[in-house]
Design a protein around this motif. Structure first.
Motif, PDB file in Angstrom:
ATOM      1  N   LEU A  18       0.804  -1.222   0.000  1.00  0.00           N
ATOM      2  CA  LEU A  18       0.000   0.000   0.000  1.00  0.00           C
ATOM      3  C   LEU A  18       0.837   1.273   0.000  1.00  0.00           C
ATOM      4  O   LEU A  18       0.322   2.352   0.315  1.00  0.00           O
ATOM      5  N   THR A  19       2.116   1.166  -0.366  1.00  0.00           N
ATOM      6  CA  THR A  19       2.958   2.364  -0.402  1.00  0.00           C
ATOM      7  C   THR A  19       3.587   2.594  -1.768  1.00  0.00           C
ATOM      8  O   THR A  19       4.410   3.490  -1.920  1.00  0.00           O
ATOM      9  N   GLU A  20       3.208   1.808  -2.749  1.00  0.00           N
ATOM     10  CA  GLU A  20       3.848   1.920  -4.054  1.00  0.00           C
ATOM     11  C   GLU A  20       2.856   2.432  -5.087  1.00  0.00           C
ATOM     12  O   GLU A  20       1.635   2.429  -4.848  1.00  0.00           O
ATOM     13  N   PRO A  21       3.327   2.856  -6.244  1.00  0.00           N
ATOM     14  CA  PRO A  21       2.397   3.327  -7.289  1.00  0.00           C
ATOM     15  C   PRO A  21       1.406   2.250  -7.672  1.00  0.00           C
ATOM     16  O   PRO A  21       1.707   1.058  -7.637  1.00  0.00           O
ATOM     17  N   ARG A  22       0.237   2.693  -8.068  1.00  0.00           N
ATOM     18  CA  ARG A  22      -0.837   1.757  -8.400  1.00  0.00           C
ATOM     19  C   ARG A  22      -0.965   1.548  -9.910  1.00  0.00           C
ATOM     20  O   ARG A  22      -1.979   1.069 -10.397  1.00  0.00           O
ATOM     21  N   SER A  23       0.088   1.849 -10.623  1.00  0.00           N
ATOM     22  CA  SER A  23       0.039   1.793 -12.083  1.00  0.00           C
ATOM     23  C   SER A  23       0.615   0.513 -12.663  1.00  0.00           C
ATOM     24  O   SER A  23       0.693   0.379 -13.876  1.00  0.00           O
ATOM     25  N   GLY A  24       1.031  -0.422 -11.814  1.00  0.00           N
ATOM     26  CA  GLY A  24       1.664  -1.630 -12.313  1.00  0.00           C
ATOM     27  C   GLY A  24       0.688  -2.602 -12.956  1.00  0.00           C
ATOM     28  O   GLY A  24      -0.534  -2.406 -12.940  1.00  0.00           O
ATOM     29  N   PRO A  25       1.220  -3.687 -13.536  1.00  0.00           N
ATOM     30  CA  PRO A  25       0.372  -4.710 -14.168  1.00  0.00           C
ATOM     31  C   PRO A  25      -0.601  -5.313 -13.164  1.00  0.00           C
ATOM     32  O   PRO A  25      -0.292  -5.436 -11.976  1.00  0.00           O
ATOM     33  N   ALA A  26      -1.771  -5.693 -13.653  1.00  0.00           N
ATOM     34  CA  ALA A  26      -2.828  -6.160 -12.749  1.00  0.00           C
ATOM     35  C   ALA A  26      -3.489  -7.419 -13.268  1.00  0.00           C
ATOM     36  O   ALA A  26      -4.689  -7.620 -13.091  1.00  0.00           O
ATOM     37  N   ARG A  27      -2.701  -8.280 -13.900  1.00  0.00           N
ATOM     38  CA  ARG A  27      -3.238  -9.548 -14.382  1.00  0.00           C
ATOM     39  C   ARG A  27      -2.114 -10.564 -14.468  1.00  0.00           C
ATOM     40  O   ARG A  27      -0.938 -10.210 -14.345  1.00  0.00           O
ATOM     41  N   GLY A  28      -2.473 -11.814 -14.660  1.00  0.00           N
ATOM     42  CA  GLY A  28      -1.496 -12.860 -14.886  1.00  0.00           C
ATOM     43  C   GLY A  28      -0.497 -13.009 -13.752  1.00  0.00           C
ATOM     44  O   GLY A  28      -0.832 -12.848 -12.578  1.00  0.00           O
ATOM     45  N   PRO A  29       0.764 -13.340 -14.073  1.00  0.00           N
ATOM     46  CA  PRO A  29       1.762 -13.582 -13.034  1.00  0.00           C
ATOM     47  C   PRO A  29       1.963 -12.392 -12.095  1.00  0.00           C
ATOM     48  O   PRO A  29       2.244 -12.578 -10.908  1.00  0.00           O
ATOM     49  N   GLU A  30       1.840 -11.171 -12.613  1.00  0.00           N
ATOM     50  CA  GLU A  30       2.015  -9.996 -11.758  1.00  0.00           C
ATOM     51  C   GLU A  30       0.925  -9.923 -10.695  1.00  0.00           C
ATOM     52  O   GLU A  30       1.193  -9.607  -9.529  1.00  0.00           O
ATOM     53  N   LEU A  31      -0.310 -10.210 -11.076  1.00  0.00           N
ATOM     54  CA  LEU A  31      -1.394 -10.212 -10.092  1.00  0.00           C
ATOM     55  C   LEU A  31      -1.213 -11.359  -9.101  1.00  0.00           C
ATOM     56  O   LEU A  31      -1.412 -11.173  -7.889  1.00  0.00           O
ATOM     57  N   ALA A  32      -0.824 -12.526  -9.581  1.00  0.00           N
ATOM     58  CA  ALA A  32      -0.568 -13.646  -8.679  1.00  0.00           C
ATOM     59  C   ALA A  32       0.541 -13.300  -7.689  1.00  0.00           C
ATOM     60  O   ALA A  32       0.467 -13.651  -6.502  1.00  0.00           O
ATOM     61  N   GLY A  33       1.580 -12.590  -8.167  1.00  0.00           N
ATOM     62  CA  GLY A  33       2.664 -12.184  -7.283  1.00  0.00           C
ATOM     63  C   GLY A  33       2.208 -11.202  -6.225  1.00  0.00           C
ATOM     64  O   GLY A  33       2.670 -11.250  -5.074  1.00  0.00           O
ATOM     65  N   LEU A  34       1.304 -10.306  -6.587  1.00  0.00           N
ATOM     66  CA  LEU A  34       0.762  -9.356  -5.616  1.00  0.00           C
ATOM     67  C   LEU A  34      -0.010 -10.092  -4.530  1.00  0.00           C
ATOM     68  O   LEU A  34       0.141  -9.797  -3.331  1.00  0.00           O
ATOM     69  N   ILE A  35      -0.830 -11.058  -4.916  1.00  0.00           N
ATOM     70  CA  ILE A  35      -1.598 -11.819  -3.925  1.00  0.00           C
ATOM     71  C   ILE A  35      -0.666 -12.625  -3.032  1.00  0.00           C
ATOM     72  O   ILE A  35      -0.874 -12.710  -1.811  1.00  0.00           O
TER      73      ILE A  35
END
Length: 403
Positions: A18-35
């Protein structure tokens, strides 16, 4: 070492994405990595704006849209749904750890469910498992149509519905998808990839994972907070783990400054000072959070660190939740500045802003109002609305926590 309150809040929010830009990728492996980074995403049915699991991810990535989560969960099988403290979406790599929960719940839930539900559900276990094996996935609407229900309310379940939930909680079936938010169940071998389905972990490995991963997600924590994060092991077991980690030089004791200026002991990894130095600058924008956000789940921790009391009740003439059940906390930088009541009317394409209550000491100058309006416009778009409508009295007075 003493963490200042600002450092503690900053580090805690950073570990929750919750402290980084919210413009990053939001699907696929990137979303899985966020979760994977935030640990879990709680599932909730309420969609006054959008359902909680979608709000949680949107708060971290403005480009997130619900089909991306559905694909990861139901097609790619990079995630699975099960129980933490409530129904949650989890990284598939955690499935072997959940086998310990299955065994624990098989023993623990038996006596509870006998008190909560009428008899008859255990007799449905074999029938349901055989039905799924022969005919494929089922939902609760596919079984027990003519069976009597229980006492009503939240637990208005017929025996076959109770049996489905039991079999799911104990790992004998798995959620393969949701249709109109209703769980659809299948055999685990048809849902969980074989590498994770057949992997095993020892009790010692499970305890180490439960403690180490909780501490990694929280940044710093005491033994009770570590135990509550996954609700997988109890506090005495965490204490045993912590003693061993300290003896090996892998944990240090620190003091954390709370919102009221007091200090509370906690555990942290020895690289804490380096992590503080590497923190990005606090973001300046606003984020509207789900009440079920992983960062907010431990209400007591949030009260101590942020001075933010999510549940505030008044008692005259009778107990009543002051803000209503479902309002959205508003985060600015590393500070929770208030809560907002919003409702999406998709038929008219309108996001109705009904109330905003600032925290004590928070004013609403033009610059902050403009930031809030921009974030609400983004929220409206996310919810499928085209405009925001503000109630005439939407700017409310600060309310003090009940004592």
């Amino acid at each position: 070492m003493i963490l200042t309150n600002a450092q503690a809040r900053h580090l805690f929010l950073h570990h929750h994405g919750l402290t980084e830009p919210r413009s990053g990728p939001a699907r696929g492996p990137e979303l899985a990595g966020l979760i994977d980074r935030i640990g879990f995403v709680q599932v909730d049915s309420i969609a006054s704006v959008e359902r909680a699991h979608h709000m949680i991810l949107w708060a971290r990535r403005h480009g997130y849209r619900p089909p991306a989560l559905k694909r990861l969960l139901e097609q790619d099988r990079a995630l699975f749904e099960h129980w933490t403290h409530d129904a949650s979406i989890l990284p598939i790599a955690l499935y072997p750890q959940w086998k310990h929960r299955f065994a624990r719940d098989t023993a623990r839930l038996h006596s509870q469910w006998q008190r909560w539900f009428p008899g008859g559900y255990a007799a449905q276990f074999d029938t349901i498992l055989t039905h799924i094996a022969k005919h494929g996935p089922v939902s609760s609407s596919d079984v027990g149509k003519d069976e009597p229900r229980s006492r009503g309310g939240w637990w208005d379940w017929h025996p076959s519905k109770t049996a489905l939930e039991w079999l799911w909680r104990t790992g004998q079936i798995a959620v393969t998808r949701r249709d109109a938010f209703q769980k659809v169940y299948d055999l685990p071998e048809n849902v969980i990839p074989a590498a994770h389905l057949h992997a095993e972990t020892s009790v010692e490995e499970h305890h180490d994972w439960a403690c180490a991963s909780a501490l990694a997600a929280l940044g710093f924590a005491d033994e009770g907070e570590i135990a509550r994060y996954w609700n997988a092991i109890d506090k005495p077991q965490v204490q045993v783990w912590a003693q061993g980690e300290q003896a090996a030089g892998r944990l240090i004791r620190i003091a954390v400054t709370q919102a009221d200026g007091s200090h509370r002991p906690a555990l942290a990894r020895p690289d804490l000072a380096d992590r503080l130095t590497a923190l990005p600058d606090p973001p300046g924008g606003l984020r509207i959070l789900s009440p079920f956000d992983p960062a907010l789940r431990d209400r007591k921790r949030i009260e101590r660190l942020f001075g933010f009391h999510y549940r505030i009740e008044v008692f005259v003439p009778e107990p009543k939740r002051q803000y209503g059940y479902y309002v959205f906390p508003v985060l600015e930088g590393i500070r929770l500045i208030g809560r907002i009541d919003a409702r999406a009317d998709r038929a008219s394409g309108t996001l109705h802003i009904r109330a905003f209550w600032p925290e004590a000491g928070v004013s609403l100058p033009k610059a902050r109002l403009a930031k809030l309006a921009r974030e609400l416009d983004r929220l409206a778009d996310f919810a499928g609305c085209t405009t925001c409508a503000y109630a005439p009295d939407w700017q409310r007075d600060t309310l003090s926590p009940a004592r």
